[in-house]
Motif scaffolding. Sequence first.
Motif, PDB file in Angstrom:
ATOM      1  N   SER A   1       0.724  -1.302   0.077  1.00 47.44           N
ATOM      2  CA  SER A   1      -0.275  -0.030   0.042  1.00 47.44           C
ATOM      3  C   SER A   1       0.886   1.688   0.279  1.00 47.44           C
ATOM      4  O   SER A   1       1.909   1.506   0.431  1.00 47.44           O
ATOM      5  N   GLY A   2       0.438   2.207  -1.150  1.00 47.60           N
ATOM      6  CA  GLY A   2       1.228   3.958  -0.583  1.00 47.60           C
ATOM      7  C   GLY A   2       0.867   4.444   1.034  1.00 47.60           C
ATOM      8  O   GLY A   2       0.073   3.852   1.293  1.00 47.60           O
ATOM      9  N   PRO A   3       1.127   5.592   0.822  1.00 49.79           N
ATOM     10  CA  PRO A   3       1.103   6.111   2.237  1.00 49.79           C
ATOM     11  C   PRO A   3      -0.742   6.224   2.443  1.00 49.79           C
ATOM     12  O   PRO A   3      -1.233   6.809   1.698  1.00 49.79           O
ATOM     13  N   THR A   4      -0.665   6.132   3.221  1.00 49.42           N
ATOM     14  CA  THR A   4      -2.124   5.578   3.756  1.00 49.42           C
ATOM     15  C   THR A   4      -3.295   6.520   4.370  1.00 49.42           C
ATOM     16  O   THR A   4      -4.268   6.350   3.803  1.00 49.42           O
ATOM     17  N   THR A   5      -2.569   7.707   3.809  1.00 52.86           N
ATOM     18  CA  THR A   5      -3.537   9.246   3.717  1.00 52.86           C
ATOM     19  C   THR A   5      -4.197   9.197   2.054  1.00 52.86           C
ATOM     20  O   THR A   5      -5.440  10.608   2.107  1.00 52.86           O
TER      21      THR A   5
ATOM     22  N   SER B   1      -8.095 -12.529  -1.890  1.00 55.54           N
ATOM     23  CA  SER B   1      -8.928 -12.900  -1.415  1.00 55.54           C
ATOM     24  C   SER B   1      -9.523 -14.409  -1.729  1.00 55.54           C
ATOM     25  O   SER B   1     -10.553 -15.248  -1.397  1.00 55.54           O
ATOM     26  N   ALA B   2     -10.577 -13.408  -2.604  1.00 59.93           N
ATOM     27  CA  ALA B   2     -11.448 -14.129  -3.862  1.00 59.93           C
ATOM     28  C   ALA B   2     -10.502 -15.699  -4.844  1.00 59.93           C
ATOM     29  O   ALA B   2     -11.491 -16.451  -4.630  1.00 59.93           O
ATOM     30  N   HIS B   3      -9.269 -15.454  -5.158  1.00 60.89           N
ATOM     31  CA  HIS B   3      -8.934 -16.608  -5.521  1.00 60.89           C
ATOM     32  C   HIS B   3      -8.260 -17.218  -5.490  1.00 60.89           C
ATOM     33  O   HIS B   3      -7.536 -18.927  -5.268  1.00 60.89           O
ATOM     34  N   LYS B   4      -8.291 -17.061  -3.412  1.00 60.52           N
ATOM     35  CA  LYS B   4      -7.505 -17.943  -2.035  1.00 60.52           C
ATOM     36  C   LYS B   4      -6.178 -18.124  -2.594  1.00 60.52           C
ATOM     37  O   LYS B   4      -5.826 -19.559  -2.760  1.00 60.52           O
ATOM     38  N   VAL B   5      -5.746 -16.813  -2.570  1.00 62.28           N
ATOM     39  CA  VAL B   5      -4.017 -16.624  -2.619  1.00 62.28           C
ATOM     40  C   VAL B   5      -3.771 -16.294  -1.058  1.00 62.28           C
ATOM     41  O   VAL B   5      -4.765 -15.610  -1.079  1.00 62.28           O
ATOM     42  N   ASN B   6      -2.711 -16.855  -1.580  1.00 60.82           N
ATOM     43  CA  ASN B   6      -1.497 -16.823   0.159  1.00 60.82           C
ATOM     44  C   ASN B   6      -1.022 -15.092  -0.676  1.00 60.82           C
ATOM     45  O   ASN B   6      -0.666 -14.995  -0.968  1.00 60.82           O
ATOM     46  N   PHE B   7      -1.825 -14.030   0.837  1.00 58.28           N
ATOM     47  CA  PHE B   7      -0.928 -12.961   0.429  1.00 58.28           C
ATOM     48  C   PHE B   7      -0.622 -12.416   1.767  1.00 58.28           C
ATOM     49  O   PHE B   7      -1.477 -12.836   2.810  1.00 58.28           O
ATOM     50  N   ARG B   8       0.249 -11.943   2.091  1.00 58.92           N
ATOM     51  CA  ARG B   8       1.105 -10.665   3.371  1.00 58.92           C
ATOM     52  C   ARG B   8       0.628  -8.955   2.555  1.00 58.92           C
ATOM     53  O   ARG B   8       1.087  -8.682   1.977  1.00 58.92           O
ATOM     54  N   LYS B   9       0.496  -8.509   3.697  1.00 56.83           N
ATOM     55  CA  LYS B   9      -0.201  -6.938   3.919  1.00 56.83           C
ATOM     56  C   LYS B   9       1.613  -5.571   3.551  1.00 56.83           C
ATOM     57  O   LYS B   9       1.469  -6.053   4.912  1.00 56.83           O
ATOM     58  N   PHE B  10       1.580  -5.082   3.400  1.00 50.78           N
ATOM     59  CA  PHE B  10       2.877  -3.896   3.388  1.00 50.78           C
ATOM     60  C   PHE B  10       2.763  -2.645   3.196  1.00 50.78           C
ATOM     61  O   PHE B  10       2.069  -2.420   2.311  1.00 50.78           O
ATOM     62  N   TYR B  11       3.218  -1.746   4.209  1.00 49.99           N
ATOM     63  CA  TYR B  11       2.509  -0.467   4.577  1.00 49.99           C
ATOM     64  C   TYR B  11       3.723   0.306   3.552  1.00 49.99           C
ATOM     65  O   TYR B  11       5.178   0.798   4.368  1.00 49.99           O
ATOM     66  N   SER B  12       4.006   0.921   2.478  1.00 50.23           N
ATOM     67  CA  SER B  12       4.945   1.848   2.065  1.00 50.23           C
ATOM     68  C   SER B  12       4.569   3.759   2.788  1.00 50.23           C
ATOM     69  O   SER B  12       3.401   3.833   2.930  1.00 50.23           O
ATOM     70  N   GLN B  13       5.600   4.330   3.024  1.00 51.13           N
ATOM     71  CA  GLN B  13       5.309   5.500   3.540  1.00 51.13           C
ATOM     72  C   GLN B  13       5.387   6.925   2.913  1.00 51.13           C
ATOM     73  O   GLN B  13       5.813   7.523   3.081  1.00 51.13           O
ATOM     74  N   SER B  14       6.231   6.720   1.636  1.00 51.06           N
ATOM     75  CA  SER B  14       6.604   7.597   0.642  1.00 51.06           C
ATOM     76  C   SER B  14       6.844   6.927  -1.062  1.00 51.06           C
ATOM     77  O   SER B  14       5.978   6.342  -1.269  1.00 51.06           O
ATOM     78  N   TYR B  15       6.914   8.023  -1.292  1.00 50.68           N
ATOM     79  CA  TYR B  15       7.161   7.499  -2.735  1.00 50.68           C
ATOM     80  C   TYR B  15       8.686   8.459  -3.210  1.00 50.68           C
ATOM     81  O   TYR B  15       9.156   8.367  -4.382  1.00 50.68           O
ATOM     82  N   GLN B  16       9.440   8.660  -2.298  1.00 53.84           N
ATOM     83  CA  GLN B  16      10.777   8.499  -2.625  1.00 53.84           C
ATOM     84  C   GLN B  16      11.922   7.467  -2.815  1.00 53.84           C
ATOM     85  O   GLN B  16      11.772   6.478  -1.938  1.00 53.84           O
ATOM     86  N   PHE B  17      12.566   6.635  -3.737  1.00 58.10           N
ATOM     87  CA  PHE B  17      12.898   6.084  -4.033  1.00 58.10           C
ATOM     88  C   PHE B  17      13.816   5.275  -3.075  1.00 58.10           C
ATOM     89  O   PHE B  17      13.795   4.445  -3.064  1.00 58.10           O
ATOM     90  N   GLU B  18      14.359   6.618  -3.016  1.00 58.44           N
ATOM     91  CA  GLU B  18      15.563   5.762  -1.934  1.00 58.44           C
ATOM     92  C   GLU B  18      14.622   4.997  -0.569  1.00 58.44           C
ATOM     93  O   GLU B  18      15.399   3.935   0.163  1.00 58.44           O
ATOM     94  N   THR B  19      13.771   5.708  -0.417  1.00 59.48           N
ATOM     95  CA  THR B  19      12.977   4.979   0.990  1.00 59.48           C
ATOM     96  C   THR B  19      12.101   4.153   0.368  1.00 59.48           C
ATOM     97  O   THR B  19      12.861   2.945   1.237  1.00 59.48           O
TER      98      THR B  19
END
Length: 340
Positions: free
Chosen positions: A194-198, A214-232
């Motif tokens: 996910s991008g910044p939650t705002t 979820s509908a395809h019953k595929v295993n997945f994990r959620k991660f949250y990004s806090q930036s659009y800066q390449f280095e971060t």
Amino acid sequence: MNNENVPTNKKCRERSKMVTIKQVALEAGVSKSTVSRYIAGNGYVGQDAQEKIKAAIKKLNFVPNLSARSLKTKRSQLVGLLLPDISNPFFPRLAKGAEVFLQEKGYRVMLGNVGENAELEEEYLKVLVQLNAAGVISVHDFTERFPELDLPRVIVDRVGHHTDFGVFSDNEAGGRMAAEVVVKAGTQNVAVISGPTTSENINSRFKASCESLSAHKVNFRKFYSQSYQFETIQKEAQTVLDAFPDLDSIITPSDIHGVAYLRELLNRGIKVPEEVQVIGYDDIILSQFAYPALSTIHQSAYEMGAEAAKLIYKMDTGQTISEKKIELPVSYIERETIRK
């Protein structure tokens, strides 16, 4: 000195004369009233006539005299364009779409690179009010922060439920599309970023991707990004890859994220797309020249800017607006980071 190369005063005066609507009409081979309707955006003008007028305006370097309307509306022919980060290639394309349309109508654009800085954004808004601007196009919906601000505004990209006038792409469809692409290509473990939650648009994509997986019953994990800066983002990618070593697909919220994840995968000697496939979002020009070329979900930044400019223009000229929120379609661009 060769006097033949020096323009005479007469020639200078001729060049400085203002081109009139009548001259544009003669050049285009249409009536003055047709040119007037085209410039004002009121009334019907056929497609063929539009193209001829547009070519005549460009050839003659015609600038509409909008001073009379400015006196009536008490607004200048200035539009503010407030963007979060012009180093992100998505936003210059958006700016160009808005500027091309507005310049054709005789307006000028003031660009503000405000980032996520609320104070800087407020300073730009104050300047636009002082200059009696015709309106503002912004990625941030500042309506709740400044409910009494008398400044026509159109929100682009990050359009929320409380936005009155906005232009955005079909984020839910884009999120589902990204998930469907990786599922169809074959996947067992997906990292959904996910991008910044705002950003409400990013949240819509993220939610749609997760629901589809979820509908395809595929295993997945959620991660949250806090930036659009390449280095971060690249540092965030290191954390994700360490935390989820078995992943075989990555759904990213932007092409900047996609390219940053590609870089980190290649640094680790992980083959793309054979071992891990990656899909981006936006279809900025960088995605074509990344290695391998990034598969992505296309949304038209240029069209988004142009449609927002049209809304501002309609507001300023008192035209009827039948559609206050304009949703643009998205599409999948197949390149090299998704398995065949």
